[in-house]
Design a protein around this motif. Sequence first.
Motif, PDB file in Angstrom:
ATOM      1  N   UNK A   1      31.192 -27.867   9.480  1.00  0.00           N
ATOM      2  CA  UNK A   1      30.669 -26.813   8.601  1.00  0.00           C
ATOM      3  C   UNK A   1      30.357 -25.554   9.419  1.00  0.00           C
ATOM      4  N   UNK A   2      29.700 -25.747  10.566  1.00  0.00           N
ATOM      5  CA  UNK A   2      29.325 -24.610  11.405  1.00  0.00           C
ATOM      6  C   UNK A   2      30.540 -23.813  11.839  1.00  0.00           C
ATOM      7  N   UNK A   3      31.602 -24.515  12.252  1.00  0.00           N
ATOM      8  CA  UNK A   3      32.810 -23.834  12.706  1.00  0.00           C
ATOM      9  C   UNK A   3      33.450 -23.061  11.561  1.00  0.00           C
ATOM     10  N   UNK A   4      33.570 -23.732  10.423  1.00  0.00           N
ATOM     11  CA  UNK A   4      34.202 -23.070   9.273  1.00  0.00           C
ATOM     12  C   UNK A   4      33.431 -21.798   8.912  1.00  0.00           C
ATOM     13  N   UNK A   5      32.113 -21.919   8.850  1.00  0.00           N
ATOM     14  CA  UNK A   5      31.308 -20.756   8.451  1.00  0.00           C
ATOM     15  C   UNK A   5      31.380 -19.643   9.485  1.00  0.00           C
ATOM     16  N   UNK A   6      31.292 -20.035  10.757  1.00  0.00           N
ATOM     17  CA  UNK A   6      31.328 -19.016  11.817  1.00  0.00           C
ATOM     18  C   UNK A   6      32.658 -18.277  11.799  1.00  0.00           C
ATOM     19  N   UNK A   7      33.755 -19.028  11.682  1.00  0.00           N
ATOM     20  CA  UNK A   7      35.070 -18.397  11.681  1.00  0.00           C
ATOM     21  C   UNK A   7      35.262 -17.560  10.414  1.00  0.00           C
TER      22      UNK A   7
ATOM     23  N   UNK B   1      24.641 -31.113   6.559  1.00  0.00           N
ATOM     24  CA  UNK B   1      24.599 -29.806   5.890  1.00  0.00           C
ATOM     25  C   UNK B   1      23.503 -28.940   6.501  1.00  0.00           C
ATOM     26  N   UNK B   2      22.380 -29.566   6.803  1.00  0.00           N
ATOM     27  CA  UNK B   2      21.275 -28.842   7.430  1.00  0.00           C
ATOM     28  C   UNK B   2      21.684 -28.329   8.811  1.00  0.00           C
ATOM     29  N   UNK B   3      22.252 -29.228   9.591  1.00  0.00           N
ATOM     30  CA  UNK B   3      22.656 -28.877  10.952  1.00  0.00           C
ATOM     31  C   UNK B   3      23.750 -27.814  10.941  1.00  0.00           C
ATOM     32  N   UNK B   4      24.644 -27.891   9.931  1.00  0.00           N
ATOM     33  CA  UNK B   4      25.746 -26.933   9.826  1.00  0.00           C
ATOM     34  C   UNK B   4      25.257 -25.496   9.816  1.00  0.00           C
ATOM     35  N   UNK B   5      24.121 -25.267   9.144  1.00  0.00           N
ATOM     36  CA  UNK B   5      23.593 -23.909   9.052  1.00  0.00           C
ATOM     37  C   UNK B   5      23.189 -23.393  10.435  1.00  0.00           C
ATOM     38  N   UNK B   6      22.587 -24.270  11.232  1.00  0.00           N
ATOM     39  CA  UNK B   6      22.177 -23.859  12.588  1.00  0.00           C
ATOM     40  C   UNK B   6      23.393 -23.729  13.501  1.00  0.00           C
ATOM     41  N   UNK B   7      24.315 -24.689  13.361  1.00  0.00           N
ATOM     42  CA  UNK B   7      25.537 -24.643  14.165  1.00  0.00           C
ATOM     43  C   UNK B   7      26.307 -23.352  13.913  1.00  0.00           C
ATOM     44  N   UNK B   8      26.364 -22.944  12.638  1.00  0.00           N
ATOM     45  CA  UNK B   8      27.119 -21.739  12.286  1.00  0.00           C
ATOM     46  C   UNK B   8      26.619 -20.547  13.095  1.00  0.00           C
ATOM     47  N   UNK B   9      25.310 -20.394  13.157  1.00  0.00           N
ATOM     48  CA  UNK B   9      24.735 -19.283  13.917  1.00  0.00           C
ATOM     49  C   UNK B   9      25.044 -19.419  15.405  1.00  0.00           C
ATOM     50  N   UNK B  10      24.927 -20.645  15.907  1.00  0.00           N
ATOM     51  CA  UNK B  10      25.221 -20.911  17.315  1.00  0.00           C
ATOM     52  C   UNK B  10      26.654 -20.526  17.657  1.00  0.00           C
ATOM     53  N   UNK B  11      27.584 -21.047  16.832  1.00  0.00           N
ATOM     54  CA  UNK B  11      29.002 -20.853  17.124  1.00  0.00           C
ATOM     55  C   UNK B  11      29.364 -19.378  16.994  1.00  0.00           C
TER      56      UNK B  11
ATOM     57  N   UNK C   1      33.160 -22.085  23.543  1.00  0.00           N
ATOM     58  CA  UNK C   1      32.579 -23.425  23.688  1.00  0.00           C
ATOM     59  C   UNK C   1      31.668 -23.497  24.903  1.00  0.00           C
ATOM     60  N   UNK C   2      32.088 -22.825  25.968  1.00  0.00           N
ATOM     61  CA  UNK C   2      31.279 -22.898  27.189  1.00  0.00           C
ATOM     62  C   UNK C   2      29.929 -22.213  27.016  1.00  0.00           C
ATOM     63  N   UNK C   3      29.914 -21.127  26.241  1.00  0.00           N
ATOM     64  CA  UNK C   3      28.635 -20.472  25.973  1.00  0.00           C
ATOM     65  C   UNK C   3      27.779 -21.331  25.044  1.00  0.00           C
ATOM     66  N   UNK C   4      28.464 -22.013  24.118  1.00  0.00           N
ATOM     67  CA  UNK C   4      27.750 -22.719  23.043  1.00  0.00           C
ATOM     68  C   UNK C   4      27.235 -24.077  23.467  1.00  0.00           C
TER      69      UNK C   4
END
Lengths: 240, 228
Positions: free
Chosen positions: B42-48, B105-115, B150-153
């Motif tokens: 989810x995070x990747x999809x949202x970030x991209x 789903x919860x984690x996806x929201x945080x991952x999105x910002x991270x990615x 990925x290396x930054x993340x």
Amino acid sequence: MISVKNLQKNFEGTEVLKGVNVDINKGDVICVIGPSGSGKSTFLRCLNLLEQPTGGSIIFEGNDLTDKKVDLNKHRQKMGMVFQQFNLFPHMSVLQNMTCAPIMLKGLSKQEAEDKALELLDRVGLKDRADSYPNQLSGGQKQRVAIVRALCMEPDVMLFDEPTSALDPEMVGEVLDVMKELAHEGMTMVVVTHEMGFAREVSNRVLFLDDGVIAEEGSPEEIFANPQCERLQTFLAKVL
Amino acid sequence: MNAWFEQLYSTFIEKERYTMLIDGFKNTAIITLGALLIGVIIGTIIAVAKYFSEDVKALKPIAILCDTYTTVIRGIPVVVLLLIFYFVILTSSEGVLVAILTFGINSGAYMAELIRSGISAVDKGQMEAGRSLGMSKMQTMRKIIFPQAIRYILPAIGNEFIALLKETSVAGYVAVVDLTRAGNLIRNNTYDAFNPLMVVAITYLVLVVLFTQLLGLLERRLAKSDKR
């Protein structure tokens, strides 16, 4: 080969290019000179649409690149570009930097792409650095790799955006030598540069860009020995 | 000393209560890994999606949709989210499944910002170099931008994983017997609070320490191209 017609570019209200017209023919080596802020780099970056022009058209090999329907990626393969900051891919070895696009886009096998890359590396004297990573190279070496990376796609024209401006003075020569060789082989080149020596010696046409327009255009002899407009005279007085 | 061993015996071995901990551990692992997978996807999809829709007017609604998702999810406590999913949205589903989905789903929201922050940390010239060679935006993203991002993340993803692992300890709210709930059940049955809770705490601690080590190893391998 490239026909630029009334090219305009605004950046949020600031007019950077105010209508540039120029025809670039096969085999031309064109140097673009001018004071900073005159739009030289923007002009170059508009040629392969890294900057989207706000007006005018770029006709490359018969196709208008500003037309939304044109497959830009296809045409960009034919326009190599070398950047001031090299922009090598730091996570890939020199060889991977060079073979990545040809394998992905031209359908070359890994072996074919590597053979070609090694041959090009050999020509610029960097064959022994094929497995190095960009961080392990000097600035001059990086820029030579960047040039051969673009050449791997067998472009019809090469665009250079101040290729020596980020280099230490003692490394400028090695990069210019590679570019000279390329010019002698008949590559069509557009070079934005501050290297007046290179412009005088290698180019067949010089464009003097000032305030978003081509203020003067001519052979290197005309431009450097007999500048007509006042702004060019002042500019040359400062840089020569 | 003997008394303590007897206590341990009656707390964990009698009636094979230690199997509850093992099953609980399994559930915790399944929920964490499942949620991590969903979160990363989810995070990747949202970030991209956000990256692509940022400078294109026609795709503005997608950007707004992504922003809404992160805002809503990040603004609601995960326990509340879990309860809503279990008792309102997916009423007939099994607790573990609901937990995986909710934490994912919860984690996806945080991952999105991270990615997204990782992607924007990659030099702008990299995209330009890829495009100038004729690669599409997506190809450049996949081959050039992402491997560098990925290396930054990675360190941040590691932290997110650790947070996630510990967050799953509230899964007991929806009738899932995870590690924490298992420990608590044993406490309830045996009136021995100290030992089961210590075992649970130490298990989490060991997991986190092990994972941190693993992450460090991975980071050093990814930094390979940095050596001079």
